[in-house]
Design a protein around this motif. Sequence first.
Motif, short mmCIF file in Angstrom:
data_model
loop_
_atom_site.label_atom_id
_atom_site.label_comp_id
_atom_site.label_asym_id
_atom_site.label_seq_id
_atom_site.Cartn_x
_atom_site.Cartn_y
_atom_site.Cartn_z
N LYS A 199 50.55 42.74 36.38
CA LYS A 199 49.39 42.07 35.78
C LYS A 199 48.92 41.00 36.77
N ILE A 200 47.63 40.75 36.77
CA ILE A 200 47.11 39.74 37.68
C ILE A 200 46.19 38.78 36.93
N TRP A 201 46.05 37.58 37.48
CA TRP A 201 45.19 36.52 36.92
C TRP A 201 45.72 36.00 35.58
N THR A 202 47.01 36.19 35.33
CA THR A 202 47.54 35.81 34.03
C THR A 202 47.62 34.28 33.93
N THR A 203 46.71 33.71 33.15
CA THR A 203 46.67 32.26 32.98
C THR A 203 47.93 31.80 32.26
N ALA A 204 48.53 30.74 32.79
CA ALA A 204 49.65 30.06 32.13
C ALA A 204 50.91 30.91 32.03
N ASP A 212 27.53 50.47 43.45
CA ASP A 212 26.69 51.44 42.74
C ASP A 212 25.87 50.79 41.62
N PHE A 213 26.34 49.61 41.15
CA PHE A 213 25.67 49.03 39.99
C PHE A 213 24.42 48.28 40.42
N GLN A 214 23.32 48.68 39.78
CA GLN A 214 22.01 48.20 40.22
C GLN A 214 21.89 46.67 40.14
N CYS A 258 50.78 34.06 26.68
CA CYS A 258 49.80 34.36 27.73
C CYS A 258 49.29 35.78 27.54
N GLN A 259 48.20 36.06 28.28
CA GLN A 259 47.44 37.28 28.04
C GLN A 259 47.61 38.26 29.20
N GLY A 260 48.34 39.32 28.99
CA GLY A 260 48.57 40.31 30.05
C GLY A 260 47.61 41.47 29.94
N ALA A 274 42.32 46.93 37.34
CA ALA A 274 41.66 46.91 36.03
C ALA A 274 41.17 45.51 35.72
N GLY A 275 39.93 45.24 36.12
CA GLY A 275 39.32 43.95 35.82
C GLY A 275 38.26 44.16 34.76
N SER A 276 37.02 44.28 35.19
CA SER A 276 35.95 44.61 34.24
C SER A 276 36.24 45.94 33.56
N ASP A 277 36.79 46.84 34.33
CA ASP A 277 37.17 48.15 33.78
C ASP A 277 38.59 48.07 33.25
N THR A 301 32.20 32.54 34.29
CA THR A 301 31.34 33.73 34.18
C THR A 301 32.05 34.97 34.72
N ILE A 302 33.35 34.82 35.02
CA ILE A 302 34.12 35.97 35.50
C ILE A 302 35.13 36.42 34.44
N TYR A 303 35.89 35.45 33.90
CA TYR A 303 36.92 35.91 32.93
C TYR A 303 36.36 36.07 31.53
N GLY A 304 37.16 36.74 30.70
CA GLY A 304 36.71 37.00 29.33
C GLY A 304 35.52 37.95 29.30
N GLY A 305 35.37 38.77 30.34
CA GLY A 305 34.21 39.66 30.42
C GLY A 305 33.16 39.02 31.31
N ALA A 306 33.01 39.53 32.53
CA ALA A 306 32.06 38.93 33.49
C ALA A 306 30.63 39.06 32.96
N SER A 307 29.79 38.12 33.37
CA SER A 307 28.42 38.03 32.81
C SER A 307 27.63 39.33 32.94
N GLU A 308 27.78 40.01 34.06
CA GLU A 308 27.03 41.24 34.27
C GLU A 308 27.42 42.27 33.19
N VAL A 309 28.71 42.33 32.94
CA VAL A 309 29.21 43.30 31.96
C VAL A 309 28.83 42.86 30.54
N GLN A 310 28.82 41.54 30.32
CA GLN A 310 28.40 41.03 29.01
C GLN A 310 26.95 41.41 28.71
C1 LIG Z 1 40.55 31.69 36.38
C2 LIG Z 1 40.80 33.05 35.78
C3 LIG Z 1 41.65 33.17 34.69
C4 LIG Z 1 41.92 34.43 34.15
N1 LIG Z 1 42.84 34.54 33.13
C5 LIG Z 1 43.21 35.79 32.71
C6 LIG Z 1 44.27 35.95 31.76
O1 LIG Z 1 44.87 34.99 31.28
N2 LIG Z 1 44.64 37.20 31.42
C7 LIG Z 1 44.00 38.30 31.92
O2 LIG Z 1 44.38 39.40 31.55
N3 LIG Z 1 43.01 38.18 32.81
C8 LIG Z 1 42.60 36.95 33.22
N4 LIG Z 1 41.59 36.82 34.16
C9 LIG Z 1 41.01 38.02 34.73
C10 LIG Z 1 39.56 38.27 34.32
O3 LIG Z 1 39.52 38.76 33.02
C11 LIG Z 1 38.96 39.24 35.34
O4 LIG Z 1 38.79 38.51 36.53
C12 LIG Z 1 37.64 39.80 34.88
O5 LIG Z 1 37.85 40.73 33.88
C13 LIG Z 1 36.86 40.46 36.02
O6 LIG Z 1 37.64 41.40 36.68
P1 LIG Z 1 37.82 41.40 38.26
O7 LIG Z 1 38.23 40.05 38.66
O8 LIG Z 1 38.70 42.50 38.62
O9 LIG Z 1 36.37 41.63 38.83
P2 LIG Z 1 35.64 43.04 38.97
O10 LIG Z 1 35.78 43.80 37.73
O11 LIG Z 1 36.04 43.66 40.24
O12 LIG Z 1 34.12 42.57 39.05
C14 LIG Z 1 33.53 42.03 40.21
C15 LIG Z 1 32.05 41.86 39.95
O13 LIG Z 1 31.46 43.12 39.66
C16 LIG Z 1 30.74 43.07 38.44
N5 LIG Z 1 30.82 44.34 37.73
C17 LIG Z 1 31.93 45.03 37.41
N6 LIG Z 1 31.61 46.14 36.74
C18 LIG Z 1 30.26 46.16 36.61
C19 LIG Z 1 29.31 47.04 36.01
N7 LIG Z 1 29.69 48.13 35.37
N8 LIG Z 1 28.01 46.72 36.08
C20 LIG Z 1 27.60 45.61 36.72
N9 LIG Z 1 28.45 44.73 37.30
C21 LIG Z 1 29.75 45.01 37.25
C22 LIG Z 1 31.40 41.95 37.67
O14 LIG Z 1 30.51 41.42 36.70
C23 LIG Z 1 31.73 40.97 38.76
O15 LIG Z 1 30.63 40.19 39.06
C24 LIG Z 1 41.30 35.57 34.69
C25 LIG Z 1 40.40 35.43 35.77
C26 LIG Z 1 40.16 34.19 36.32
C27 LIG Z 1 39.21 34.10 37.48
#
Ligand SMILES: Cc1cc2nc3c(=O)[nH]c(=O)nc-3n(C[C@H](O)[C@H](O)[C@H](O)COP(=O)(O)OP(=O)(O)OC[C@H]3O[C@@H](n4cnc5c(N)ncnc54)[C@H](O)[C@@H]3O)c2cc1C
Lengths: 389, 374
Positions: free
Chosen positions: A152-157, B275-277, A118-120, A126-129, A364-373
């Motif tokens: 760690k949070i959201w750790t799949t499996a 803050d993000f547009q 699994c991926q920690g 620390a999500g997008s950041d 569109t949230i995990y693996g890098g949320a779409s906005e950040v992609q």
């Molecule tokens: C079902 C599921 C499975 C997952 N599995 C794993 C796993 O196995 N291991 C693991 O490590 N993680 C896992 N994740 C975590 C996932 O990688 C994070 O949820 C993701 O990185 C987003 O982080 P966050 O949830 O903290 O959202 P946040 O970072 O708080 O983001 C919230 C919103 O703000 C937006 N945002 C953030 N920063 C910016 C910016 N600079 N500019 C514009 N928009 C921005 C994002 O795009 C998003 O829409 C999983 C998540 C889910 C939902």
Amino acid sequence: MDIDLSTEDLAFEKEVREFLDGNAYKPGEDYNAWRMGWFEAAREKGGWDVPKWPQEFGGPGWSPTQHYIWQKETASRTTPWDMPFGTVMLAPMLMQYGTKEQQERFLPDIRSRKVNWCQGYSEPGAGSDLANLKTKAELTDDGQHYIVNGTKIWTTAAHIADWIFCLTRTDDSGRKQEGITFLLFPMNQEGVEVKPIITLGGAHSVNMVHITDVKVPVENRVGEENKGWAVAKGLLQHERTGIAGISNSIVALENLKQKAGTVKRGNGSLMDDPGFRKKIAELEIDLMATEFTELRSLASASAGTAPGPESSILKLKGTNIQQRTNKLTMEAGGLYSAAWGDKTAGPGFAKAGTAGYLASRAYTIYGGASEVQRDVIAKNVLGIKRSGK
Amino acid sequence: MNFDLTEEQQLVADSVSRFVSDNYHLESRQEYAAEPGGFKKEHWQTMAELGWFGMPFSEADGGFGGDQVDTMIIMEEFGKGLVLEPFVPSIVLGGGAVKRGGSDALRAAILPGVQDGSLQLTLGYAEEQSRFDLNDVITSAKADGDDFVINGQKSMVANAETASHIVVSARTSGGQMETDGITLFLVPADAEGVSMDSFPTVDGLRASEITFKDVRVSKDNVLGDVDQGHGLLHEVVLDGILAHCAEAVGTMEMLYKDTIEYTQERVQFDHPLSDFQVLQHRMVDMFMEYEQCKSMLLRATMEVAASGVDATRTVHALKHLVGKQSIFVGESAVQLHGGMGMTEELRIGHYFKRLLVIDAQFGNADYHLQKFAA
Ligand SMILES: Cc1cc2nc3c(=O)[nH]c(=O)nc-3n(C[C@H](O)[C@H](O)[C@H](O)COP(=O)(O)OP(=O)(O)OC[C@H]3O[C@@H](n4cnc5c(N)ncnc54)[C@H](O)[C@@H]3O)c2cc1C
């Protein structure tokens, strides 16, 4: 440039079909035994159990066309259940950054699927950041171990995994991206506590993992201390191409058409409904283009090197297609898309359709949320520089 | 034209709003949903005592003589708390059918109980094959002396397991898809031959599949005229759509506001997300679509209150717009909450699920777009 398959490719396609049909699951068979046997048989074909691995590590060394054929053929058949964490994500990093000992120690069990990973990465803060991660790893005085503490949070499996690859902080004096260390340790030990998180569809796939005073030998570090960010990012690129799931979408779309065909409308079916047909057609057109975007990226990435920023494009397009497919499947359920218990009427796929739609929102949230992609593409692909940065 | 609430309407709005904010926190809502029947009986009684159930009934029927606007006011507040009590099935749909189609005797027998909460009605209009078409009716009712005998099945009937009576559409003549030949009946839920299979829905509410096997009802229980039930059903469903859309608008308001609040608190990259547009713009879009849906809600509700079924096309427009945009708002709220949006811990996920169910009721966004364009 031409689109025809060569004689060799056609022969390969036939060989793939024969393999898949010959090793198909037979009803009543022990699933796990079949699964392990399937991977073994695929391995004997010359690396078909790890299609993306480079030849020097036992991969098949396929051309882009061969990959395409494999994807197409496997997508339309039942292949054994698999998780991406070991073979798709961690393995390429071990090949690139791991020591010879680490490769010998971990790759065989990843390949045979004996050990689940699994991926920690993510943490509450620390999500997008991701680089903001705080899970601390401190080297013991004798320099032989790290002591790891954090959450760690959201750790799949995590609840079914044997091992975790875990990003830790070993230095917080400089830039956030510096001071990160990539560690591997077993899940089944004191100090690792896994708590389920239930997601919208009612499923348990993600977890919170509390790590308390876990002792990790330095041999389990991948790459140098404080240099884990490069490993972390390289792995994410592999993760993203996987999440795009293009070949699965091709099958999902066919399934959707078939399901919609069973929903009666007047004298015909939902597939005769002009509104529904139009949405399916739009989806199919996007998918046709994305399929070729993937092929182009396969062709340009010479075998074995990391996928480039195109992986971000594929992730955005691929997840959008998956979400729309899921939405239409839910819509096909009509009134019954709301039914959540054991009901006696309505289309059999309705509940799974709604659950699938809800789960797909995470793509569109995990693996890098779409906005950040999109930021990544703007910066790395288009080369747009922001003033003041 | 006037968008102001009357003094009485404002009082109702305030009292519903207070009730919802006092009683409907996410945790308490989940507790009520787990009770037998899927809602809280005490709340049902309180709502009756506060007079909300009498709102859409005429004074002659013991009510306050209100119209669709009064229902809208209540439902918008209910949408903010995801209220579980079966107000729409009993008051708007079942009650709406009886008040329009019931004989004097039937209204006198049923409506007082509906308004004091001792009776609970619901409406069975859909069938397994019918999807969203009200005219697609196989369930049959055959005249037999002074009775009708009903056979068939009704699908996804809201809150049927706690209902005292079910309003049922059945075919008394004509082919499966004909608008003529449909008749509405008020069937006691405990009548012999009524059986049901009840289950939760994804939004935490309850529904049932109901089977009618040689169910005998008196011709006194016919609502409206025999064979002419489709028009009556259509009128009732318009009210149902208005009520659910009002609920959805209340829910959308909470979703966009919760998202603004969350993004101002959550910090990533050393900045609050707000803050993000790109996120600001998405929230502006959520807000605008909420306002647009609210405008369309007012337009459709006032038009129906003024001119009934002549406003049908506007109701198609409303149901399309709310279906499409409420899901946009729900999906956006989840997206902007990141992983937290995917959990059952925050209320936004529950709001989102409710909106999905509302879209699938009485025809989804696509269905009403086609009706509007036709
Ligand atoms: C079902 C599921 C499975 C997952 N599995 C794993 C796993 O196995 N291991 C693991 O490590 N993680 C896992 N994740 C975590 C996932 O990688 C994070 O949820 C993701 O990185 C987003 O982080 P966050 O949830 O903290 O959202 P946040 O970072 O708080 O983001 C919230 C919103 O703000 C937006 N945002 C953030 N920063 C910016 C910016 N600079 N500019 C514009 N928009 C921005 C994002 O795009 C998003 O829409 C999983 C998540 C889910 C939902």
